[in-house]
Each structure stands twice: as structure tokens, then as C-alpha cells.
Design an enzyme around this catalytic site. Structure first.
Site, short mmCIF file in Angstrom:
data_model
loop_
_atom_site.label_atom_id
_atom_site.label_comp_id
_atom_site.label_asym_id
_atom_site.label_seq_id
_atom_site.Cartn_x
_atom_site.Cartn_y
_atom_site.Cartn_z
CB SER A 1 23.02 41.83 26.89
OG SER A 1 22.32 40.59 27.51
CG HIS A 2 22.64 42.99 31.40
ND1 HIS A 2 23.49 42.29 30.78
CD2 HIS A 2 23.26 43.80 32.37
CE1 HIS A 2 24.69 42.33 31.30
NE2 HIS A 2 24.71 43.19 32.37
CG ASP B 1 18.79 39.23 28.26
OD1 ASP B 1 18.12 38.54 27.57
OD2 ASP B 1 20.23 39.51 28.26
CG ASP C 1 21.19 39.68 24.27
OD1 ASP C 1 20.51 39.59 25.48
OD2 ASP C 1 22.12 38.98 24.01
CG ASP D 1 21.40 36.23 26.29
OD1 ASP D 1 20.85 36.96 27.01
OD2 ASP D 1 22.64 36.44 25.46
NE ARG D 2 21.82 37.92 31.17
CZ ARG D 2 22.18 38.83 32.10
NH1 ARG D 2 22.11 38.23 33.25
NH2 ARG D 2 22.50 40.05 31.82
CE LYS E 1 23.73 34.89 28.80
NZ LYS E 1 24.59 35.06 28.10
C1 VG1 Z 1 27.28 39.02 32.73
C2 VG1 Z 1 26.90 37.61 33.71
C3 VG1 Z 1 27.41 36.57 32.82
C4 VG1 Z 1 26.89 36.40 31.32
C5 VG1 Z 1 27.23 38.13 30.83
C6 VG1 Z 1 26.88 38.05 29.38
O1 VG1 Z 1 28.70 39.04 32.62
O2 VG1 Z 1 27.65 37.48 34.87
O3 VG1 Z 1 27.01 35.19 33.41
O4 VG1 Z 1 27.40 35.45 30.64
O5 VG1 Z 1 26.88 39.18 31.59
O6 VG1 Z 1 25.29 37.90 29.45
P1 VG1 Z 1 29.92 39.86 33.70
O7 VG1 Z 1 31.05 39.65 33.11
O8 VG1 Z 1 29.18 41.14 33.73
O9 VG1 Z 1 29.49 39.27 35.07
V1 VG1 Z 1 24.30 38.88 28.27
O10 VG1 Z 1 23.03 38.16 28.53
O11 VG1 Z 1 24.43 40.33 29.28
O12 VG1 Z 1 25.22 38.79 27.22
CO CO Z 2 21.57 38.77 27.09
#
Ligand code: VG1
Ligand code: CO
Length: 544
Positions: free
Chosen positions: A114-115, A278, A280, A282-283, A377
Site C-alpha cells: 500500500s502506502h 495511494d 494500491d 484504496d485511499r 476502501k
Molecule cells: C493504516 C491506517 C489504517 C488503514 C491501514 C491500511 O494502518 O491507519 O486506517 O486501514 O493503514 O491501509 P496503521 O495500523 O498503520 O495505522 V492501506 O491503504 O496502507 O492498506
Molecule cells: Co492502500
């Protein structure tokens, strides 16, 4: 024909999958047998793949293509009937969720961190999504983790290579590998939800859209949607080519990492509407000319205005938000007379509520918003819903926000992240606060009196499961709130997230500087958790 090889192996130095799948350094994932062990553990946990269909794709980061080949060879060796692979190994997370649901599969594997930054020295990740299309619930990720600790063999085809860049079907052993168009199904779904004609009219009327794909997976989706289908002028989508290292950037759609977008949006005469997604897909980040829309506010605006889009014209059944997300959406839900559910961080907790039809829209403060159209998302969905609303209301983002706050009140909100701090220090900080939770009520910190303090525990209303220790909540007399938790998605040290929220009903006071307004709460958090003493940091790395 390729030979099925059963390779003897030993348990991997794994990790309980965090908020969203398993994330590690790319170097860890590329060690011989590491990815293989994890993938076989998934297959074993879901009862094998014999005769079933698996969906496969990723965000295009470094090691994605190689990992796709490995998973195909393993799925075939494990007897899968079909593997549906996004062309070039590309599927955004929401698109993967859609394909999993549409083809009635045994679920899917999404290759993404993801990010998190990508590249040989960056991060890689893998997540398993269940047949309903959503992230695996805790019971499943726990079982996968347990399996990684006892695994002793995996199955793979010898010397199997599949051309993933040409759409069509290839037979490998007894498995049909179908290379599918990564974007077509997704665009068709979006067309069925939104008023494309109205959005097209807006985007061809001189209204300027600026979409930053951050060299991540949404590039091809955004080009097809905004420029090809909806008529936005060429160049409206930028950083559109997915790159293995995201062009050296950090594909996290926040004002810090989407700097180029923010600069354009804050300059006079800049675009009308800006957005980013982001790694992947989803954000989403939403920015109007001269105004950053906090994700929690964006959720509230979408809930208040969703009826303007055809798919939600009949209203919403309910709304869900993660606990740290601001309560702005609650204020709207109350006026609409629909229920609000508060869940732990991570999209997997919304799955049951969506499956049962208890909620239509869900959101997280980290810029994840989505609806019951998939079980993830969905960044581009959020951008399209905003555009649909703008096409109907024909007001600027800034005016929409002011009117929203005036009607519902403003929840000043910010998240402060302390990144890559010592893991033991971070764990110590949280447990020290946890130990004094009982004594906090009645005490004052920086002039704010605590009324309740707890460690969030979630009882799933659908399956009855309980998730404990999901974040510390301290609620003050005036309703303001401090939440603290450790991130579950990092790969280096620990990240402490401190979430701050103050409600302001008075329209005269709704245009203050967010960080200034929240300063007393920051001081209270410091007094309660002694953040600077324990972490050695006087300032957070990121404020969103
Ligand atoms: C973070 C965000 C959370 C989100 C998760 C996955 O998690 O706070 O809201 O669901 O990333 O998003 P954490 O545990 O680091 O706070 V993604 O788009 O990076 O899969
Ligand atoms: Co993501």
C-alpha cells in the site's frame, strides 16, 4: 508439461499479519522460500485450492512481477482450476475485490504494501482477501500465521513462466490462467454507481481536475476514467505511469507526500478540485482550491450528500467509521436518523457490517472511504462521489465545507505520527498509559478534565468476535478526545499515532488554524503519555 515439485521447508520467521496483510522489507520477501512459505500457508489455511478459482494482482511495485509468477506456479501446483490475473500483474485493491466477488472465487491474493515505499530497499506486502472480496478477518490471519510456524513443505511447478502481458488464457498443468483487463470491470461498476453524464458535463465545462496517481496503481484506472470516459482534458491525471519504486516517492496520499498536488491546489487560480490515491488505490486525498479536506470531514460530506449519486439516491442504511476517525460523520448520521458503527482500525472490520446490509458507507481517518459496492476502501470511488456531488451542487469545495460545518458543527481533527521510534519504547509508552487508565478520570491535564479513559474493545455485532486493545481513548469534559495506538503496517521500528479531536459548534469559531486549536489537547497528550521523554521526539514526523 511442468512437474509439480514438493519442496521441503521449515517455518519462516514470520509475523502476525498487521492492520492489512503481511508487510516486510522487499529483501525479506525475496529470500528463497519466504514468499513461497507464506503463500502455501494461505492455501493450506483456506482448505487447499483444488478445483477453485484464485484472483491475483498487485500494485506494480518492485518484485511484483516475480511474485506473480511464483504465486501462479504455486496455485497451479496446488490444483487450482483457474487463476485470474490482472494484465501485467496489475490490480488495484478495490478492483481485485470486485473481481473476487464477480467471479465467485475462493478469494484472491493482492501483492501490495500500500502506502509504504517500494523498491529493492523498500517494502513489499501480501494480503489474502476472502470470497466476499474483503480483507481476511482476524480469525483467518491468525490461522495463516499459525500455519507459517509449522509449515514443512510447499508445492510449486518447476520452470513455469507465464506471459502476463497479453490478455487471454494459458493452460498450465491442469490450471487455466486467465490474463484479464485490469480496469474494464472496475470502470463498468463505477458507471453503474454514478451519473457519468453529469460528471462529464462538469469536467468539460472548464472545471479543472488535478489527479495525482503518485506513480502507483491508479494511473491506468484514472486515465481511463477521467480523461477517456469523462472527458477531462489531457494532463488532468499526472504521475500516471506506475513505477516499481513509485518514482522514488512515498505513495501515501497526504499533504506531506502529495506535495506537488498541494502546491498546485494552494496557489491562486489553481485547479478547482484535486485528489490523489495511494500505492494500491484504496485511499484518497481530497483537496479543493485553497482547502485541504480532512479525511474524516470528507467522510461526513460524502454521507451527507451521497443521495446526489444515483446508486445512493434511496438513502444509506447506516455508516461505519474506525474508532480514531473523527465523529463528524456521526453528526450527519444523527440528523439523517441512520445508525453509526464504531470499529477498530482496518477495513476488515467493516466486512460483516457491509455483508449484513447494516451500513452503506464506511470510512477511516487515514483517507480510506468506500461503500457496499466492493469490500475494500476505494480511492477512485471517493473521488467520483465528490465529483458527482460537485456536478449536482455546482459550488466550490470551500463553500461546501463551510456550509457543512455550519449545519453540523466542525470537528477539528489531526493525526500526529511519530515514525520509526524504538519498538520497546513505543510498547512501554502504551502499556504505561494503559496501566493508569483507571486513575485518569477526574484528573486534569493542560487544563482539560478527563471524564472517561479506556482501551477500545470491539464486539462484532454480526459474528460475536471480540477484538481487544484497539487503541487508547481519553475523553475530556468538553467532549474533546485523544486516541493513541501503534501502527500495524510499518516495517521498521514502531509508529505511534496520536489522534486529536475537538468539536466546535459555533460557526464564528470554525475557521481557525487546526493545529493551533488542537494545541491544548497536544499538551494534555504529552502530560498523560510523556511522549517526548519516552521517544526522544519533541515533534511528530507527520501531521495529517
Ligand atoms: C493504516 C491506517 C489504517 C488503514 C491501514 C491500511 O494502518 O491507519 O486506517 O486501514 O493503514 O491501509 P496503521 O495500523 O498503520 O495505522 V492501506 O491503504 O496502507 O492498506
Ligand atoms: Co492502500
Amino acid at each position: 508439461m511442468s512437474q509439480v515439485n514438493t519442496i521441503t521447508t521449515s517455518p519462516i520467521d514470520g509475523q502476525r499479519p498487521g492492520t492489512s496483510g503481511l508487510r516486510k522489507k522487499t529483501q525479506v520477501f525475496s529470500q528463497p522460500g519466504y514468499l513461497e512459505n507464506f503463500v502455501q500457508s494461505i492455501f493450506d489455511t483456506i482448505g487447499g485450492l483444488k478445483g477453485s478459482t484464485l484472483v491475483l494482482g498487485g500494485d506494480g511495485r518492485y518484485f511484483n512481477r516475480q511474485a506473480v509468477q511464483t504465486v501462479i506456479s504455486m496455485a497451479a501446483a496446488n490444483g487450482a482450476a483457474r487463476v485470474l490475473v490482472g494484465k501485467g500483474g496489475i490490480l488495484s485493491t478495490p478492483a481485485a475485490s470486485l473481481v473476487i466477488r464477480k467471479h465467485k472465487t475462493a478469494g484472491g491474493i493482492i501483492l501490495s504494501a500500500s502506502h509504504n515505499p517500494g523498491g529493492p530497499d523498500g517494502d513489499f506486502g501480501i494480503k489474502y482477501n476472502v470470497p466476499a472480496g474483503g480483507p481476511a478477518p482476524e480469525s483467518v490471519t491468525e490461522a495463516i500465521y499459525a500455519r507459517t510456524r509449522e509449515i514443512d513443505r510447499y508445492q510449486i511447478l518447476e520452470e513455469c513462466h507465464c506471459d502476463i502481458d497479453r490478455e487471454g488464457t494459458v493452460e498450465i498443468a491442469n490450471t487455466r490462467v486467465e490474463i484479464i483487463d485490469s480496469v474494464a470491470d472496475y470502470i463498468a461498476l463505477m458507471r453503474s454507481i454514478f451519473d457519468f453524464a453529469a460528471i462529464r458535463e462538469l469536467l468539460t465545462s472548464g472545471f479543472k481536475l488535478h489527479f495525482d496517481a503518485m506513480h502507483a496503481v491508479t494511473g491506468p484506472y484514472a486515465l481511463a476514467l477521467f480523461e477517456d470516459e469523462l472527458g477531462a482534458p489531457q494532463g488532468s491525471v499526472f504521475n500516471a505511469v506506475p513505477l516499481p519504486d513509485f518514482g522514488g516517492g512515498h505513495p501515501d496520499p497526504n499533504p506531506v507526500h502529495a506535495k506537488e498536488l498541494m502546491q498546485a491546489m494552494m496557489s491562486p487560480g489553481g485547479p478547482d478540485f484535486g485528489a490523489a490515491s495511494d500505492g494500491d488505490g484504496d485511499r484518497n486525498l481530497i483537496v479543493g482550491r485553497g482547502i485541504y479536506v480532512a479525511p474524516s470531514d470528507s467522510l461526513a460530506v460524502l454521507v451527507a450528500n451521497a443521495h446526489l449519486a444515483p446508486a445512493y439516491a434511496g438513502g444509506l442504511s447506516g455508516v461505519a467509521r474506525s474508532m480514531p476517525t473523527s465523529q463528524a460523520a456521526d453528526c450527519v448520521a444523527e440528523k439523517l436518523g441512520i445508525p453509526v458503527f464504531e470499529t477498530p482500525t482496518g477495513w476488515k472490520f467493516f466486512g460483516n457490517l457491509l455483508d449484513e446490509g447494516l451500513v452503506t458507507i464506511c470510512g477511516e481517518e487515514s483517507a480510506g472511504t468506500g461503500s457496499d459496492h466492493v469490500r475494500e476502501k476505494d480511492g477512485l470511488w471517493a473521488v467520483l462521489l465528490w465529483l458527482n456531488i460537485l456536478a449536482e451542487r455546482r459550488e466550490s469545495v470551500i463553500d461546501i465545507m463551510s456550509a457543512h460545518w455550519q449545519q453540523f458543527g466542525r470537528n477539528y481533527y489531526s493525526r500526529h505520527d511519530y515514525e520509526n521510534i524504538d519498538s520497546d519504547a513505543a510498547a512501554g509508552l502504551i502499556s504505561a498509559v494503559r496501566d493508569q487508565l483507571g486513575q485518569l478520570p477526574g484528573q486534569s491535564f493542560a487544563g482539560l478534565r478527563v471524564v472517561t479513559a479506556d482501551d477500545f474493545c470491539y464486539d462484532d455485532p454480526v459474528d460475536g468476535s471480540t477484538s481487544r486493545n484497539q487503541g487508547i481513548r481519553v475523553i475530556m469534559e468538553d467532549g474533546s478526545r485523544i486516541v493513541m495506538r501503534l501502527s500495524g503496517t510499518g516495517t521498521e521500528g514502531a509508529t505511534l499515532r496520536v489522534y486529536l479531536e475537538i468539536f466546535e459548534p459555533d460557526p464564528i469559531k470554525q475557521h481557525g488554524d487546526v493545529q493551533q486549536v488542537l494545541a491544548p489537547l497536544v499538551a494534555a497528550a504529552e502530560e498523560i503519555a510523556r511522549i517526548s521523554t519516552i521517544t526522544g521526539r519533541t515533534e511528530p514526523d507527520t501531521r495529517t
